[in-house]
Design a protein around this motif. Sequence first.
Motif: not given
Length: 220
Positions: A145, A198, A202
């Motif tokens: 992220v 992730g 993100a």
Amino acid sequence: VPCVYYSNDLFTFVAQPLIARLPQGSNLIATGVMSPFTTPFKLSFFAALMVAIPYVIYQLWAFVAPGLYRHERRFAVPLLVSSIFLFYVGVAFAYYFVFPVMFEFFAHTTPKGVAMMTDINNYLDFVVTMFFCFGLAFEVPVAVVLLVLMGLVRIEKLQKNRGYVLIGIFILAAMLTPPDAISQCSLAIPMYLLYEGGILMARLMAKSRDAAVSAKVGDG
């Protein structure tokens, strides 16, 4: 100070996954004269460090925060909380899920005529290393992220390079864990799943950030 006071109890707790799987009549041993004292004392230091992890991560955040924009700080708080939570989840995952399987495998592969009697200092070094490896490995979503929000990597590139990332994760897991497939997969598979998580996180946070920036520009 409390960790030092309960150092022997802490060591008994940390050693339980191995003690429960040692062959009957086998125990952990102390090969050094001072090991019965110094090993639990050293464990108390690492235990205190893990307890203090939230404060350590907060200090890192306080160092970085002045260089961030206001809308970036808004996203940094969830990342800060997530990083602390994921570190502890990684440690717990190693203790409750990886260690039992790993030590069971080691106990059953001991050659005939060899008594499995592990030195307490060597065991502590191994366990602490594994705790920090799994704790840091579970920070993968936060790292993904941050890389995306800072504009260092595009989400499309992360998705395109999944195959290379998977190979790299297995190589890294092989370097961090003992030389057996069970330990390697126990670290590599969660790391890859966290990598995918992730990417998803993100994407959601990038959309929220872009929407916030657009709204600010519209107000201006």
